[in-house]
Design an enzyme around this catalytic site. Sequence first.
Site, mmCIF file in Angstrom:
data_model
loop_
_atom_site.group_PDB
_atom_site.id
_atom_site.type_symbol
_atom_site.label_atom_id
_atom_site.label_comp_id
_atom_site.label_asym_id
_atom_site.label_seq_id
_atom_site.Cartn_x
_atom_site.Cartn_y
_atom_site.Cartn_z
ATOM 1 N N PHE A 1 0.801 -1.221 0.000
ATOM 2 C CA PHE A 1 0.000 0.000 0.000
ATOM 3 C C PHE A 1 0.832 1.269 0.000
ATOM 4 O O PHE A 1 0.365 2.320 -0.449
ATOM 5 C CB PHE A 1 -0.927 0.023 1.231
ATOM 6 C CG PHE A 1 -0.220 0.340 2.521
ATOM 7 C CD1 PHE A 1 -0.006 1.659 2.911
ATOM 8 C CD2 PHE A 1 0.239 -0.672 3.352
ATOM 9 C CE1 PHE A 1 0.656 1.951 4.091
ATOM 10 C CE2 PHE A 1 0.900 -0.380 4.534
ATOM 11 C CZ PHE A 1 1.111 0.943 4.909
ATOM 12 N N LYS B 1 -1.061 -7.589 -9.099
ATOM 13 C CA LYS B 1 -2.032 -7.634 -8.004
ATOM 14 C C LYS B 1 -1.627 -6.554 -6.994
ATOM 15 O O LYS B 1 -0.765 -6.758 -6.150
ATOM 16 C CB LYS B 1 -2.044 -9.012 -7.343
ATOM 17 C CG LYS B 1 -3.371 -9.395 -6.655
ATOM 18 C CD LYS B 1 -3.776 -8.503 -5.506
ATOM 19 C CE LYS B 1 -2.957 -8.723 -4.259
ATOM 20 N NZ LYS B 1 -3.435 -7.822 -3.127
ATOM 21 N N GLU C 1 -4.979 -4.113 -1.891
ATOM 22 C CA GLU C 1 -6.421 -3.881 -1.850
ATOM 23 C C GLU C 1 -6.772 -2.624 -1.064
ATOM 24 O O GLU C 1 -7.923 -2.161 -1.097
ATOM 25 C CB GLU C 1 -7.127 -5.099 -1.243
ATOM 26 C CG GLU C 1 -6.822 -5.385 0.208
ATOM 27 C CD GLU C 1 -5.549 -6.189 0.429
ATOM 28 O OE1 GLU C 1 -5.387 -6.730 1.537
ATOM 29 O OE2 GLU C 1 -4.713 -6.279 -0.510
ATOM 30 N N SER D 1 5.587 -7.145 3.859
ATOM 31 C CA SER D 1 6.055 -7.454 5.210
ATOM 32 C C SER D 1 6.917 -8.715 5.228
ATOM 33 O O SER D 1 6.950 -9.495 4.268
ATOM 34 C CB SER D 1 4.853 -7.645 6.138
ATOM 35 O OG SER D 1 4.117 -8.795 5.760
ATOM 36 N N CYS E 1 9.691 1.664 3.635
ATOM 37 C CA CYS E 1 10.617 0.590 3.978
ATOM 38 C C CYS E 1 12.045 1.104 4.094
ATOM 39 O O CYS E 1 12.911 0.412 4.623
ATOM 40 C CB CYS E 1 10.548 -0.539 2.947
ATOM 41 S SG CYS E 1 11.107 -0.063 1.309
ATOM 42 N N GLU F 1 9.712 -3.645 13.006
ATOM 43 C CA GLU F 1 9.529 -2.525 12.081
ATOM 44 C C GLU F 1 8.198 -1.859 12.437
ATOM 45 O O GLU F 1 7.125 -2.401 12.170
ATOM 46 C CB GLU F 1 9.510 -3.018 10.633
ATOM 47 C CG GLU F 1 9.409 -1.883 9.625
ATOM 48 C CD GLU F 1 9.453 -2.362 8.181
ATOM 49 O OE1 GLU F 1 9.818 -1.557 7.307
ATOM 50 O OE2 GLU F 1 9.119 -3.540 7.929
#
Length: 498
Positions: free
Chosen positions: A150, A174, A177, A227, A282, A382
């Site tokens: 995201f 993909k 969402e 993740s 990240c 994290e």
Amino acid sequence: MTQQVMHFIDGEFVAPTGDKLIPVTNPATQDVIAQVACATPSEMERAIESAKAAFKTWKEVPVSERARLMMRFAHLLKEHQADIADIICKELGKTVEDAKGDVWRGIEVVEQAANIPSLMMGETVENVARSIDTYSYIQPLGVCAGITPFNFPAMIPLWMFPMAIACGNTFILKPSEQDPMTVNKIAELFVQAGAPKGVLQVVHGAKEQVDAILHHPDIKAISFVGSVNVGQYIYKTGTDNLKRVQAFAGAKNHMVIMPDANKQQVINALVGASVGAAGQRCMAISVAVFVGAAADWIPEVAAAIGKVRPGVYTDPSAAYGPQISPQARARVLSLIEQGKKEGATCVLDGSDCKVDGYPNGNWVGPTVFSNVTTEMEIYKQEIFGPVLSTMHVASMDEALKVVNDSPFGNGTSIFTASGAAARKYQHEVEVGQVGINIPIPVPLPFFSFTGWKGSFYGDQHAYGKQAVRFYTETKTITARWFDDDIQVSGPNMSINLR
């Protein structure tokens, strides 16, 4: 009426038929701005079959034509940068400038994809044996896929499909969402640039759709960013199904501050790198390791970070936006509380952050801890929020040990005025991306994004030359042509060329 997010299959946007609906919310208000339906098994199969069929013709398209497609695509992305950024702001909550930067870093990768003719050059050697030549070609794999997070809904998809498609592959994307509308806009522009039918497919959904990609025999390679747990799952499952996988996972990025560094530059760098984008990067700096007397600057760092104010994207004075979801906010707040209980000193607490007029937003204010140790959860996890942990060590060797003992190796930086210190650090640190007086050392796309250790699973990294190697195979040809008057000798019973 709530907007319905379409799939992009076989060259057109199609209304989804699935009944598993996921709301897309504005994270500053919790208003539902769209609904995304998870792709059904038949929709997934149709997308993959379309990509497989398109590959047969796309791989034969001259490499120069593929490069020109990327040139046109980059031009359209630049023309519509503000439009794409506006979508990012609404579904992710980034500030306008941050959203534009998200798009721009993706554009840079598309520009690199336009260099594909030179990147796909093979090698040749004449006379490897008498009258025998050897040469190699770089050829595409087939249908490739990308699964994206995201936090960079434009940049990370643009890391993937332009390079893969420029190499001659077709691609199934993909996206997350949580913010799927950005990718649909990008797909629309890709069609406008002249992309042939079936070359790119966009399917929406969650784990079930990811599993369909991981297990489908016609998908040859998978790129993932997300993740740690999901990255490990995708790498293991994908490779168990004999696919190539590059999985970019978690991070815990350290900045080492030497006492000879420029203090104001350090403070400015830490403010932006720690809480910028609400910490949802990240490559964010989440740990500052102060060496020796540099620890005296921690109160000034906290004071500077304390001046930063989150807000909605329509507020030009807002430094960053909300967390992506209430669940993400709750996790960050839980870790802040755990840090206090574990004995870290919370010198700046953003737990009770409020933004006027937006009581339902997923707000977390800038937060700074001191006296953090490597045993604490706020160090080990994290956090993915606007939280900076600070540590104090006596020497660079101690700082290097802290960084090298971390299970992650995504990015790090050192701030110093000493070339010798910088040289020692860049040579000895066990991290893939190193900045010297640069807080977030994300490489430009003619290099590759090169995380190490638990931050990456795979062999070849994203964009740059490594992406070309990831999305292609090498074919080597060894050839001899006989003249009519050549003397024919007896059979060669060895493996030697002669």
